[in-house]
Design a protein around this motif. Structure first.
Motif, PDB file in Angstrom:
ATOM      1  N   ALA A  42       0.825  -1.210   0.000  1.00 26.98           N
ATOM      2  CA  ALA A  42       0.000   0.000   0.000  1.00 26.98           C
ATOM      3  C   ALA A  42       0.856   1.255   0.000  1.00 26.98           C
ATOM      4  O   ALA A  42       0.474   2.286  -0.549  1.00 26.98           O
ATOM      5  CB  ALA A  42      -0.935  -0.007   1.216  1.00 26.98           C
ATOM      6  N   ALA A  43       2.026   1.175   0.625  1.00 26.37           N
ATOM      7  CA  ALA A  43       2.912   2.344   0.697  1.00 26.37           C
ATOM      8  C   ALA A  43       3.732   2.529  -0.570  1.00 26.37           C
ATOM      9  O   ALA A  43       4.320   3.588  -0.792  1.00 26.37           O
ATOM     10  CB  ALA A  43       3.851   2.206   1.901  1.00 26.37           C
ATOM     11  N   SER A  44       3.761   1.508  -1.423  1.00 28.96           N
ATOM     12  CA  SER A  44       4.710   1.494  -2.522  1.00 28.96           C
ATOM     13  C   SER A  44       4.565   2.633  -3.533  1.00 28.96           C
ATOM     14  O   SER A  44       5.556   3.257  -3.909  1.00 28.96           O
ATOM     15  CB  SER A  44       4.645   0.150  -3.244  1.00 28.96           C
ATOM     16  N   PRO A  45       3.355   2.941  -4.029  1.00 25.03           N
ATOM     17  CA  PRO A  45       3.255   4.043  -5.003  1.00 25.03           C
ATOM     18  C   PRO A  45       3.772   5.370  -4.454  1.00 25.03           C
ATOM     19  O   PRO A  45       4.417   6.138  -5.172  1.00 25.03           O
ATOM     20  CB  PRO A  45       1.754   4.106  -5.305  1.00 25.03           C
ATOM     21  N   THR A  46       3.485   5.630  -3.166  1.00 20.83           N
ATOM     22  CA  THR A  46       3.959   6.871  -2.556  1.00 20.83           C
ATOM     23  C   THR A  46       5.473   6.873  -2.430  1.00 20.83           C
ATOM     24  O   THR A  46       6.137   7.876  -2.726  1.00 20.83           O
ATOM     25  CB  THR A  46       3.318   7.061  -1.169  1.00 20.83           C
ATOM     26  N   VAL A  47       6.032   5.738  -2.008  1.00 21.29           N
ATOM     27  CA  VAL A  47       7.482   5.638  -1.850  1.00 21.29           C
ATOM     28  C   VAL A  47       8.177   5.793  -3.199  1.00 21.29           C
ATOM     29  O   VAL A  47       9.215   6.460  -3.311  1.00 21.29           O
ATOM     30  CB  VAL A  47       7.855   4.296  -1.188  1.00 21.29           C
ATOM     31  N   TYR A  48       7.605   5.198  -4.226  1.00 21.61           N
ATOM     32  CA  TYR A  48       8.175   5.260  -5.573  1.00 21.61           C
ATOM     33  C   TYR A  48       8.283   6.713  -6.036  1.00 21.61           C
ATOM     34  O   TYR A  48       9.361   7.187  -6.429  1.00 21.61           O
ATOM     35  CB  TYR A  48       7.293   4.449  -6.521  1.00 21.61           C
ATOM     36  N   SER A  49       7.174   7.439  -5.963  1.00 20.61           N
ATOM     37  CA  SER A  49       7.170   8.834  -6.415  1.00 20.61           C
ATOM     38  C   SER A  49       8.013   9.720  -5.503  1.00 20.61           C
ATOM     39  O   SER A  49       8.739  10.609  -5.981  1.00 20.61           O
ATOM     40  CB  SER A  49       5.734   9.364  -6.470  1.00 20.61           C
ATOM     41  N   PHE A  50       7.930   9.482  -4.184  1.00 23.04           N
ATOM     42  CA  PHE A  50       8.690  10.315  -3.237  1.00 23.04           C
ATOM     43  C   PHE A  50      10.186  10.188  -3.470  1.00 23.04           C
ATOM     44  O   PHE A  50      10.926  11.179  -3.416  1.00 23.04           O
ATOM     45  CB  PHE A  50       8.351   9.914  -1.806  1.00 23.04           C
ATOM     46  N   THR A  51      10.647   8.966  -3.727  1.00 23.39           N
ATOM     47  CA  THR A  51      12.080   8.759  -3.964  1.00 23.39           C
ATOM     48  C   THR A  51      12.534   9.536  -5.189  1.00 23.39           C
ATOM     49  O   THR A  51      13.562  10.223  -5.165  1.00 23.39           O
ATOM     50  CB  THR A  51      12.375   7.260  -4.143  1.00 23.39           C
ATOM     51  N   ILE A  52      11.768   9.452  -6.274  1.00 22.03           N
ATOM     52  CA  ILE A  52      12.132  10.163  -7.505  1.00 22.03           C
ATOM     53  C   ILE A  52      12.036  11.670  -7.312  1.00 22.03           C
ATOM     54  O   ILE A  52      12.932  12.426  -7.701  1.00 22.03           O
ATOM     55  CB  ILE A  52      11.230   9.709  -8.666  1.00 22.03           C
ATOM     56  N   ASP A  53      10.938  12.137  -6.700  1.00 27.12           N
ATOM     57  CA  ASP A  53      10.682  13.571  -6.581  1.00 27.12           C
ATOM     58  C   ASP A  53      11.589  14.269  -5.574  1.00 27.12           C
ATOM     59  O   ASP A  53      11.985  15.422  -5.788  1.00 27.12           O
ATOM     60  CB  ASP A  53       9.230  13.825  -6.162  1.00 27.12           C
ATOM     61  N   THR A  54      11.895  13.594  -4.473  1.00 29.31           N
ATOM     62  CA  THR A  54      12.532  14.277  -3.347  1.00 29.31           C
ATOM     63  C   THR A  54      13.958  13.827  -3.072  1.00 29.31           C
ATOM     64  O   THR A  54      14.817  14.655  -2.764  1.00 29.31           O
ATOM     65  CB  THR A  54      11.689  14.062  -2.066  1.00 29.31           C
ATOM     66  N   ILE A  55      14.234  12.540  -3.183  1.00 38.31           N
ATOM     67  CA  ILE A  55      15.562  12.038  -2.821  1.00 38.31           C
ATOM     68  C   ILE A  55      16.539  12.130  -3.975  1.00 38.31           C
ATOM     69  O   ILE A  55      17.718  12.425  -3.777  1.00 38.31           O
ATOM     70  CB  ILE A  55      15.455  10.587  -2.304  1.00 38.31           C
ATOM     71  N   CYS A  56      16.066  11.902  -5.190  1.00 39.57           N
ATOM     72  CA  CYS A  56      16.960  11.893  -6.350  1.00 39.57           C
ATOM     73  C   CYS A  56      17.290  13.313  -6.827  1.00 39.57           C
ATOM     74  O   CYS A  56      16.467  14.229  -6.733  1.00 39.57           O
ATOM     75  CB  CYS A  56      16.324  11.112  -7.495  1.00 39.57           C
ATOM     76  N   ASP A  57      18.490  13.461  -7.365  1.00 41.67           N
ATOM     77  CA  ASP A  57      18.960  14.720  -7.943  1.00 41.67           C
ATOM     78  C   ASP A  57      18.401  14.845  -9.361  1.00 41.67           C
ATOM     79  O   ASP A  57      18.731  14.046 -10.236  1.00 41.67           O
ATOM     80  CB  ASP A  57      20.491  14.719  -7.956  1.00 41.67           C
ATOM     81  N   HIS A  58      17.563  15.843  -9.588  1.00 36.06           N
ATOM     82  CA  HIS A  58      16.896  15.992 -10.883  1.00 36.06           C
ATOM     83  C   HIS A  58      17.819  16.514 -11.977  1.00 36.06           C
ATOM     84  O   HIS A  58      17.449  16.491 -13.155  1.00 36.06           O
ATOM     85  CB  HIS A  58      15.695  16.929 -10.748  1.00 36.06           C
ATOM     86  N   SER A  59      19.001  16.967 -11.618  1.00 37.39           N
ATOM     87  CA  SER A  59      19.939  17.427 -12.643  1.00 37.39           C
ATOM     88  C   SER A  59      20.669  16.253 -13.300  1.00 37.39           C
ATOM     89  O   SER A  59      21.384  16.438 -14.283  1.00 37.39           O
ATOM     90  CB  SER A  59      20.961  18.392 -12.029  1.00 37.39           C
ATOM     91  N   GLN A  60      20.485  15.058 -12.762  1.00 42.02           N
ATOM     92  CA  GLN A  60      21.087  13.845 -13.307  1.00 42.02           C
ATOM     93  C   GLN A  60      19.980  12.887 -13.755  1.00 42.02           C
ATOM     94  O   GLN A  60      18.841  12.951 -13.281  1.00 42.02           O
ATOM     95  CB  GLN A  60      21.956  13.166 -12.242  1.00 42.02           C
ATOM     96  N   ASP A  61      20.324  11.982 -14.663  1.00 40.45           N
ATOM     97  CA  ASP A  61      19.349  11.000 -15.128  1.00 40.45           C
ATOM     98  C   ASP A  61      18.910  10.107 -13.975  1.00 40.45           C
ATOM     99  O   ASP A  61      19.708   9.720 -13.111  1.00 40.45           O
ATOM    100  CB  ASP A  61      19.943  10.139 -16.240  1.00 40.45           C
TER     101      ASP A  61
END
Length: 262
Positions: A42-61
């Motif tokens: 149940a937590a997975s969709p939120t974790v998936y998007s949160f990791t991409i949106d918040t934890i990952c550096d958007h200036s890199q692929d």
């Protein structure tokens, strides 16, 4: 067992070290760190998007790995490879991190495997013609418009001990008939030095009275449908799954705070 919130898990793993790393493919360049989380789907969709949106550096692929790219859910497991954003995570140096999430087994696999260091299978993120994810990635965006490249992967796995887990209920509930097959009852004495922290509240199956159910069905189904209260066949179909009306998250929130007046 929620050993760490995702952001905390990343920060704890990444605080040491120096130079920043460029965007990477984990099958070509080994990640500086791998963070493996198991448990609640149940937590997975939120974790998936949160990791991409918040934890990952958007200036890199940013690369992601899923079993079925067409599915709204990402299958039983998935991976995200990116350089960590130092500003949003608070870590002192950017690192290449492979985040892995296993949904298979649900909440029970977010508790005992973590506290007892049991290895679990999770998606293999190898790319290329002979890899587990052989095709060309598809360009996608999160609901917050963060761009990433998604690989579709096959059945190969790797076996790792999870660093953290999510469960829909507190860890002490995983005993007796609630113990996942093949595992021991949750034992608080073996849980140290792990900790459990609340992350989010999830609602399952919102109950409503028949007045609200009928009103929702009248709005959501045409009069020609047996699911509409004005239809002659309504009474024998009203409680069927096919006639179950839907509630928008905003409406549910208004109901819980007593602010739905219409």
């Amino acid at each position: 067992m929620k050993r760490k919130v995702i952001q905390g898990a990343a920060a704890a793993a990444l605080l040491t070290g120096a130079s920043a790393a460029m965007a990477f493919n984990p099958s070509v360049t080994p990640p500086d760190y791998t963070v493996f989380i198991s448990g609640s789907s149940a937590a997975s969709p939120t974790v998936y998007s949160f990791t991409i949106d918040t934890i990952c550096d958007h200036s890199q692929d940013i690369s992601t790995f899923v079993r079925d790219a067409a599915a709204s859910e990402k299958g039983n497991d998935w991976g995200i490879a990116c350089r960590v954003n130092t500003a949003t995570t608070g870590v002192s140096a950017a690192r290449n991190v492979l985040f892995l999430k296993r949904d298979n087994g649900g909440s029970g696999y977010g508790v005992t495997p973590v506290t007892n260091a049991f290895a679990l299978d999770v998606i293999a993120t190898t790319t290329g013609a002979s890899g587990n994810c052989p095709g060309t990635p598809t360009s996608k965006t999160t609901p917050n418009n963060t761009a990433y490249n998604e690989y579709t992967c096959e059945s190969a796995n790797v076996s790792l001990i999870p660093d953290a887990g999510f469960s829909d209920v507190e860890p002490t509930k995983f005993k007796g008939i609630n113990t996942p097959s093949g595992f021991n009852d949750f034992d608080p004495s073996t849980a140290l030095p792990f900790s459990s922290e609340p992350v989010a509240a999830l609602g399952f199956g919102i109950p409503v009275n028949t007045n609200l159910r009928d009103a929702l069905q009248a709005v959501q189904f045409p009069t020609s449908s047996v699911c509409n209260p004005s239809n002659g066949s309504y009474s024998s179909n009203a409680d069927s799954e096919a006639c179950m009306p839907t509630l928008h998250p905003a409406e549910i929130s208004e109901l819980f705070v007593g602010d739905l007046h219409n």
